[in-house]
Design an enzyme around this catalytic site. Structure first.
Site, PDB file in Angstrom:
ATOM      1  NE  ARG A   1      -6.863   4.462   6.118  1.00  0.00           N
ATOM      2  CZ  ARG A   1      -6.136   5.436   6.638  1.00  0.00           C
ATOM      3  NH1 ARG A   1      -6.307   5.781   7.887  1.00  0.00           N
ATOM      4  NH2 ARG A   1      -5.248   6.066   5.902  1.00  0.00           N
TER       5      ARG A   1
ATOM      6  NE  ARG B   1       1.081  10.270  10.420  1.00  0.00           N
ATOM      7  CZ  ARG B   1       0.551   9.315   9.673  1.00  0.00           C
ATOM      8  NH1 ARG B   1      -0.605   8.796   9.987  1.00  0.00           N
ATOM      9  NH2 ARG B   1       1.174   8.883   8.602  1.00  0.00           N
TER      10      ARG B   1
ATOM     11  CE  LYS C   1      -1.393   1.587   4.063  1.00  0.00           C
ATOM     12  NZ  LYS C   1      -1.204   2.945   4.595  1.00  0.00           N
ATOM     13  CG  ASN C   2       2.432   2.749   3.500  1.00  0.00           C
ATOM     14  OD1 ASN C   2       1.272   3.100   3.269  1.00  0.00           O
ATOM     15  ND2 ASN C   2       2.892   2.544   4.725  1.00  0.00           N
TER      16      ASN C   2
ATOM     17  CB  CYS D   1      -4.165  10.920  12.312  1.00  0.00           C
ATOM     18  SG  CYS D   1      -2.612  10.082  12.459  1.00  0.00           S
TER      19      CYS D   1
ATOM     20  CG  ASP E   1       7.229  20.624   9.885  1.00  0.00           C
ATOM     21  OD1 ASP E   1       6.642  19.517   9.956  1.00  0.00           O
ATOM     22  OD2 ASP E   1       8.319  20.841  10.440  1.00  0.00           O
ATOM     23  CG  LEU E   2      10.060  18.066   8.051  1.00  0.00           C
ATOM     24  CD1 LEU E   2      10.549  16.693   8.495  1.00  0.00           C
ATOM     25  CD2 LEU E   2      11.136  19.120   8.339  1.00  0.00           C
TER      26      LEU E   2
ATOM     27  CG  ASP F   1       3.818   1.394   9.480  1.00  0.00           C
ATOM     28  OD1 ASP F   1       3.464   2.254  10.313  1.00  0.00           O
ATOM     29  OD2 ASP F   1       3.982   1.649   8.266  1.00  0.00           O
TER      30      ASP F   1
END
Ligand code: EPZ
Length: 566
Positions: free
Chosen positions: A532, A257, A154-155, A252, A260-261, A440
């Site tokens: 998800r 999270r 997924k990622n 979340c 800004d970067l 994860d």
């Protein structure tokens, strides 16, 4: 039409399912849904999408919704020879435009019928219900035995889909997992004017994305709030369109999270950034190369800026980059599209900007987090499980840790066999950026630690609030104390079934694992989180001996489930 009902599923699985039932003429609309190969009134439930339809069928059989026949519509448009429904009318089931295969009724999407099923129901004075297939019932005690297959990552798939924004030619992605975040990304891209064709069904797992005309380079709050990774479109949109407007994601379940970067990096590449009304807007005639030093390692931040830099003028050097395999996979795709990227997968990435990228075909890498979840499940249940179709090179930190706790594993080319003959010993674990132990997999490791001999200290270094599963595990009998970023897990506590609540994707996975060894029948609520990122997890686990099923609940239309976050 009196006496009928409308059933409208919130999105579960891969789309919306809606159904009409009424005396004499009854019909279901399954809108953009993965429904497998076949189905029909009274037919066996199709293997894919079956869970969802099983819920409808169960509802019909249980008499709560009387007399609803089931029909299945395959996604992918109307087949040649079939007709679309006349606008705004539902047809008696026996008049439905059948194709050559009586079990293959084709997708009748809401736009095709002119009105959405809900408004049709209202027009016909039908009461409406929501169907939530949102609970797992798991009976523990079975060792997992046999072979379980890993889906595409997924990622890796999410940034790859965003990368298609960089070109006006089609990008074909294979090994796309059939999970809800992919569907959200499809919607996100479609809202910008992209054509996204998702191939459903076991054989396909393919998407073709064509971003020839991007009419609206925006990511709305509605979509970003359900999936933070939507911010991945920021870099590619500003690089391709010169403008991007993306909703700020907010916090979340697992932490604050910020992005800004991403923003700082884009400014360095020459974008002018403004923020108002909860949106960030980036504008640049053409981005230019620069040196980006990330203050903190960020996976999607690295990916976002990598995509932006491919179309920037001149060279970009990115330092302190994320080294995750998903970053390397994205660079691989971008290079196939004509990008000039070196060093992805290391902490320094160099990008020579090009003026145009072209279409490409790419196969997404296997999901290392799903693989890790299954490996731990095999160890925890004392099973003998072959986790196939993964890349063992991406699982180094987990396999080392399992070796330390005394769980036997054997790697072959693309699989890992886990043999859970001996109960594991306790061992401390610290989450780190790749190649360290993944955050994860922290929740799943915690489930294992509850059964290990001794006390394990688990330190979460990446996210500040990623122990939500601990309290649920405690409800099942685990002995866990949280002290800031550390969890002390006293092992060998027998787990007993309880009603528990999934709070995020990986937390859900850890509850599933715990339930597999708990005494009795655990009910896990809000498993939309697991949908998800895990493809057909209940079917996969059932295939290796787990007792797991999904159950649905029919609620009056207004009682909507809370929107997923994460
Ligand atoms: C990615 O999220 C993954 N998501 C996450 O997967 C994963 O948990 C995470 O990386 C860490 O491995 C995707 O790839 C789509 P980060 P990402 O930016 O990129 C801070 C899952 O379950 N940070 O690497 O959003 C941040 O707060 C999930 O599949 C900033 O401070 O994570 C965190 O503490 C959820 N500013 C740390 O960096 C920024 O601008 C790492 O986050 C960006 C991040």
């Amino acid at each position: 039409m009196s006496g009928g009902v409308l059933l409208q599923g919130a999105e579960f699985g891969h789309g919306v399912v809606a159904g009409f039932g009424g005396a004499g003429w009854e019909i279901f609309f399954l809108h953009e849904v993965d429904v497998g190969q076949r189905g029909g009134a009274g037919d066996e439930i199709a293997p894919e999408g079956g869970e969802m339809v099983a819920g409808l069928k169960a509802a019909a059989i249980s008499g709560r919704v009387a007399g609803l026949p089931l029909c299945f519509f395959q996604r992918g448009g109307l087949s040649p020879g079939s007709r679309s429904l006349p606008t705004g009318r539902a047809l008696p089931i026996n008049q439905f435009p059948l194709t050559t295969n009586p079990f293959r009724l084709y997708n009748i999407s809401a736009p095709q019928i002119g009105r959405d099923p809900m408004s049709l129901a209202v027009a016909h004075g039908l009461p409406a219900y929501d169907i939530h297939m949102d609970k797992f019932v798991i009976r523990g005690g079975n060792p997992l035995l046999g072979t379980i297959r890993v889906s595409g990552a997924k990622n890796a798939a999410l940034p790859a889909m965003a990368a298609a924004l960089l070109t006006d030619e089609p990008v074909i992605l294979e090994n796309i997992p059939q999970v809800r975040d992919i569907e959200t990304t499809r919607k996100l891209l479609a809202a910008m004017g992209a054509e996204v064709e998702l191939g459903y069904g076991r054989a396909q797992h393919r998407t073709t994305i064509s971003c020839r005309n991007l009419t609206s380079p925006e990511a709305s709050y509605e979509l970003v709030k359900t999936m933070r990774a939507s911010t991945l479109v920021l870099g590619p949109l500003v690089a391709r369109c010169g403008r991007a407007r993306v909703s700020l994601p907010g916090g979340c379940a697992i932490g604050g999270r910020p992005i800004d970067l991403h923003i700082k990096g884009l400014e360095l590449l020459g974008a002018t950034i403004t923020q108002d009304h909860g949106y960030v807007e980036a504008v640049a005639k053409r981005l230019h190369g620069g040196e980006i030093l990330f203050d903190k390692i960020t996976v999607t931040g690295t990916e976002d800026l990598l995509m932006a830099a491919t179309l920037a003028e001149g060279e970009t050097v990115m330092l302190n980059c994320a080294r995750e395999p998903e970053v390397a996979d994205l660079a691989d795709l971008l290079n196939k599209m004509g990008g000039r990227i070196e060093g992805a997968g290391t902490s320094t990435i160099r990008v020579k900007g090009v003026t145009k990228l072209h279409g490409a075909r790419h196969r997404i890498i296997p999901d290392r987090i799903e693989a890790a979840t299954f490996i731990i499940a095999g160890a925890l249940t004392g099973g003998d499980l072959n986790v196939a179709g993964c890349d063992p090179h991406h699982l180094g930190a987990l396999l080392e840790k399992l070796n330390e706790v005394g769980v036997k594993t054997a790697r072959t080319g693309d699989s890992v066999r886990v043999m859970g003959d001996n109960p594991p010993k306790a061992a401390d674990m610290v989450t780190e950026e790749y190649p360290g132990f993944p955050t994860d997999v922290q929740a799943q490791y915690m489930a294992l630690a509850t059964q290990a001999d001794g006390t394990s200290i688990i330190t979460e270094n990446i996210f500040e609030n990623r122990f939500m599963h601990a309290q649920e595990l405690v409800r099942m009998g685990a002995n866990i104390k949280i002290e800031g970023r550390r969890a002390l897990v006293r092992g060998q506590t027998p787990l007993s079934a309880a009603a528990v609540l999934a709070s995020d994707l990986r937390a859900s996975a850890s509850l599933v694992l715990a339930a597999l060894v708990a005494d009795g029948e655990t009910i896990i609520d809000r498993v939309y989180h697991i949908d998800r990122g895990y493809e057909h997890i209940e079917e996969k686990l059932r295939g290796v001996g787990a007792q797991i099923r999904r159950i649905g609940e029919i609620l009056p239309k207004k009682a909507a489930a809370p929107a997923p976050r994460g």
